[in-house]
Design an enzyme around this catalytic site. Sequence first.
Site, short mmCIF file in Angstrom:
data_model
loop_
_atom_site.label_atom_id
_atom_site.label_comp_id
_atom_site.label_asym_id
_atom_site.label_seq_id
_atom_site.Cartn_x
_atom_site.Cartn_y
_atom_site.Cartn_z
CB CYS A 119 -3.15 4.16 12.51
SG CYS A 119 -4.09 4.00 10.90
CG HIS A 161 -2.90 -1.90 11.83
ND1 HIS A 161 -2.81 -1.11 13.02
CD2 HIS A 161 -3.34 -1.03 10.66
CE1 HIS A 161 -3.04 -0.03 12.65
NE2 HIS A 161 -3.32 0.12 11.32
CD GLU A 162 -2.41 -1.75 6.98
OE1 GLU A 162 -3.23 -1.15 6.51
OE2 GLU A 162 -1.46 -1.18 7.57
CG HIS A 165 -7.06 0.18 8.06
ND1 HIS A 165 -7.63 1.41 8.75
CD2 HIS A 165 -5.87 0.24 8.58
CE1 HIS A 165 -6.94 2.15 9.21
NE2 HIS A 165 -5.87 1.36 9.07
#
Length: 196
Positions: A119, A161-162, A165
């Site tokens: 990351c 993954h994003e 966030h």
Amino acid sequence: MNTYSKLNDIENLLIQQSTVEEPMHVYQVDSPVEEQVLRMRCEEVLPTDENLKYLIARMYKTVRNEEKPGVGIAAPQVGINRRVFLVQRMDKKGEPFEFFINPEIVWYSKILRRGEEGCLSIANEYGEVYRSLAIQITYYDLSGEHFQEVIEGFTAVIIQHEFDHLNGVLFTDRIKEQENNEYYNASPTSEIVYQR
């Protein structure tokens, strides 16, 4: 009823501190103040807000920064707690970067893929994470048009993954969460698995 709102004055000030050619500062977990931003659940943004174009352009310059390039970046990583991210589409010719406004993952495959992740907000740390091999995602573009798409493979992994966030979740949280889970091989290679 949606809760979309324009970027506020403070957000616009942060975005417009430099030209669109300049990468933005990437928030890091080793700073308590910046980690607090990274841990917040992001708010939806009005897709037709003209200032979003500037944010997306600056996020693109940030993720393509030669000093520390990435394959995806979410708005909270540059200090903007809004539901926007950019992802490199490994599943498309030329592997272009595309942006997703107010994305929602509405379906996750039960078949998972195990792979190494890192990351931009966590320096020099990598780990194995289980992610769905395929997802279905809805999102908006800058004209306010709504899209729905099924995405597979590594691009689906980047999107998950994003998307994490946007909810204040880091890949290191996923590793801890998955430590006690049991997985079963779904293919001759141990990279494709499923969870009971």
